[in-house]
Design an enzyme around this catalytic site. Structure first.
Site, PDB file in Angstrom:
ATOM      1  N   ASP A   1       0.876  -1.176   0.000  1.00  0.00           N
ATOM      2  CA  ASP A   1       0.000   0.000   0.000  1.00  0.00           C
ATOM      3  C   ASP A   1       0.910   1.223   0.000  1.00  0.00           C
ATOM      4  O   ASP A   1       2.124   1.119   0.182  1.00  0.00           O
ATOM      5  CB  ASP A   1      -0.882  -0.013   1.261  1.00  0.00           C
ATOM      6  CG  ASP A   1      -1.791   1.212   1.336  1.00  0.00           C
ATOM      7  OD1 ASP A   1      -2.529   1.469   0.376  1.00  0.00           O
ATOM      8  OD2 ASP A   1      -1.754   1.931   2.353  1.00  0.00           O
ATOM      9  N   SER A   2       0.307   2.394  -0.176  1.00  0.00           N
ATOM     10  CA  SER A   2       1.091   3.626  -0.131  1.00  0.00           C
ATOM     11  C   SER A   2       1.504   3.982   1.302  1.00  0.00           C
ATOM     12  O   SER A   2       2.361   4.841   1.493  1.00  0.00           O
ATOM     13  CB  SER A   2       0.265   4.764  -0.714  1.00  0.00           C
ATOM     14  OG  SER A   2      -0.975   4.834  -0.041  1.00  0.00           O
TER      15      SER A   2
ATOM     16  N   CYS B   1      -4.243  -1.410  -2.001  1.00  0.00           N
ATOM     17  CA  CYS B   1      -4.439   0.026  -2.155  1.00  0.00           C
ATOM     18  C   CYS B   1      -5.368   0.178  -3.345  1.00  0.00           C
ATOM     19  O   CYS B   1      -5.102  -0.393  -4.417  1.00  0.00           O
ATOM     20  CB  CYS B   1      -3.087   0.686  -2.437  1.00  0.00           C
ATOM     21  SG  CYS B   1      -3.198   2.411  -2.925  1.00  0.00           S
TER      22      CYS B   1
ATOM     23  N   GLU C   1      -3.830   9.747   8.292  1.00  0.00           N
ATOM     24  CA  GLU C   1      -2.378   9.619   8.494  1.00  0.00           C
ATOM     25  C   GLU C   1      -1.918  10.446   9.696  1.00  0.00           C
ATOM     26  O   GLU C   1      -0.965  10.100  10.373  1.00  0.00           O
ATOM     27  CB  GLU C   1      -1.614  10.055   7.232  1.00  0.00           C
ATOM     28  CG  GLU C   1      -1.649   9.061   6.102  1.00  0.00           C
ATOM     29  CD  GLU C   1      -0.708   7.866   6.284  1.00  0.00           C
ATOM     30  OE1 GLU C   1       0.343   8.017   6.931  1.00  0.00           O
ATOM     31  OE2 GLU C   1      -1.057   6.774   5.782  1.00  0.00           O
TER      32      GLU C   1
ATOM     33  N   CYS D   1     -11.089   3.018  -0.316  1.00  0.00           N
ATOM     34  CA  CYS D   1      -9.703   3.369  -0.003  1.00  0.00           C
ATOM     35  C   CYS D   1      -9.357   2.582   1.252  1.00  0.00           C
ATOM     36  O   CYS D   1     -10.154   2.548   2.199  1.00  0.00           O
ATOM     37  CB  CYS D   1      -9.600   4.868   0.261  1.00  0.00           C
ATOM     38  SG  CYS D   1      -8.003   5.372   0.935  1.00  0.00           S
TER      39      CYS D   1
ATOM     40  N   HIS E   1      -7.472   3.138   3.579  1.00  0.00           N
ATOM     41  CA  HIS E   1      -7.354   3.897   4.829  1.00  0.00           C
ATOM     42  C   HIS E   1      -8.705   3.993   5.559  1.00  0.00           C
ATOM     43  O   HIS E   1      -8.747   4.165   6.759  1.00  0.00           O
ATOM     44  CB  HIS E   1      -6.904   5.338   4.544  1.00  0.00           C
ATOM     45  CG  HIS E   1      -5.429   5.493   4.361  1.00  0.00           C
ATOM     46  ND1 HIS E   1      -4.752   4.956   3.313  1.00  0.00           N
ATOM     47  CD2 HIS E   1      -4.505   6.156   5.118  1.00  0.00           C
ATOM     48  CE1 HIS E   1      -3.479   5.286   3.402  1.00  0.00           C
ATOM     49  NE2 HIS E   1      -3.295   6.006   4.493  1.00  0.00           N
TER      50      HIS E   1
HETATM   51  N1  DGL Z   1      -4.485   3.504   0.469  1.00  0.00           N
HETATM   52  C1  DGL Z   1      -4.771   4.287  -0.688  1.00  0.00           C
HETATM   53  C2  DGL Z   1      -5.990   3.739  -1.422  1.00  0.00           C
HETATM   54  O1  DGL Z   1      -6.558   2.718  -1.041  1.00  0.00           O
HETATM   55  C3  DGL Z   1      -5.057   5.721  -0.379  1.00  0.00           C
HETATM   56  C4  DGL Z   1      -3.929   6.503   0.152  1.00  0.00           C
HETATM   57  C5  DGL Z   1      -3.168   7.266  -0.889  1.00  0.00           C
HETATM   58  O2  DGL Z   1      -3.694   8.185  -1.519  1.00  0.00           O
HETATM   59  O3  DGL Z   1      -2.022   6.911  -1.046  1.00  0.00           O
HETATM   60  O4  DGL Z   1      -6.388   4.320  -2.407  1.00  0.00           O
END
Ligand code: DGL
Length: 276
Positions: free
Chosen positions: A19-20, A82, A163, A195, A197
């Site tokens: 993931d990011s 992600c 975050e 997402c 997150h």
């Molecule tokens: N975890 C990313 C997603 O599911 C979102 C966070 C990001 O923008 O890096 O899209």
């Protein structure tokens, strides 16, 4: 005999998740609950967070570098945890990996879930700009032919808010309300947390809707889909001995805190910058 030996070696290999940043930890945690024997190798690309407003080409290049790293770690399966990366990188990663490992994304299991439970209904989706603009959910849902109407809304403030540790309380509730009150999301029967997150703010989102609207949590759906996928491919890890491993491309306090929050004290965190 030889065939059997190879299978057991592969099934005991780890699952690579990326993931990011911390978002994919919601998926990793759901997987640990569903499949406690599986060993996880996690990569959080904290140096490039957020992916949500990066270009497609940039995200695709991060995806390939991370995938290569996870393959070098011997992963039997690469899970793109992600939505933004799944939206623009999945096909490319699958092609790159070829027969070396299995590849899954976080979008397909959610679309399968809608096929069963939402025919003829209106569903909302919140996600990053990249996920919403890619229209990938829309295309996959259209392909189901189940008359599901999707109303997608980009909610870019939510990732930085999470975050920074604002999971609940007045500030996060105000921002969430502002987005969810958008007329575009009226009369929906379910809302997809598009997402990884967002499961971290599932509670305030559920509070906003009460019991009227199902909050569709992709991390839980993903973990269940992975379980049946591993079962189908005879890839369950039956003798787990190794501990989970976490890598980040940039060391951030927020990531370290979150891994401890999700996985307890014994978190093995390695700094692994991506090459240029
Ligand atoms: N975890 C990313 C997603 O599911 C979102 C966070 C990001 O923008 O890096 O899209």
């Amino acid at each position: 005999m030889r065939q059997k030996l190879i299978m057991s070696t592969i099934s005991s290999a780890p699952i690579g998740i990326f993931d990011s940043g911390i978002g994919g930890l919601t998926v990793a945690q759901a997987i640990k609950r569903e499949l406690p024997n599986e060993q996880i190798v996690y990569f959080g690309d904290t140096a490039h967070l957020p992916y949500g407003d990066k270009s497609t080409a940039a995200i695709q290049s991060y995806c390939i570098k991370i995938t290569q790293l996870l393959l070098e770690r011997g992963c039997k399966l690469i899970l793109i945890a992600c939505n933004s990366a799944s939206a623009v990188g999945y096909e490319l990663v699958k092609e790159y990996v070829g027969k070396r490992a299995k590849v899954l994304n976080v979008i397909d299991p959610v679309v399968d879930y809608l096929r069963e439970l939402y025919p003829g209904k209106r569903v909302g989706l919140i996600g990053t700009k990249q996920t919403v603009n890619s229209q990938v959910y829309q295309q996959k849902i259209n392909a189901l032919g189940r008359r599901i109407t999707l109303h997608s809304l980009a909610t870019p403030l939510l990732v930085p808010m999470i975050e920074e540790g604002f999971f609940k309380g007045e500030i996060s509730e105000k921002i969430i309300e502002k987005y969810l009150n958008d007329p575009w999301l009226e009369d929906i029967k379910g809302i997809i947390l598009g997402c990884t997150h967002y499961p971290l703010i599932k509670q305030p989102i559920q509070k906003f809707y009460g019991q009227q609207v199902e909050v569709i949590d992709s991390s839980e759906i993903m973990a269940k889909a992975l379980k049946s996928f591993l079962g189908f491919h005879n890839l369950y890890n039956r003798n787990s001995t190794n501990s989970d491993h976490f890598m980040v491309s940039d060391f951030t306090e927020s990531f370290e805190e979150s891994t401890r929050l999700f996985f307890g004290e014994a978190v093995n965190l390695e700094l692994m910058p991506l090459w240029d």
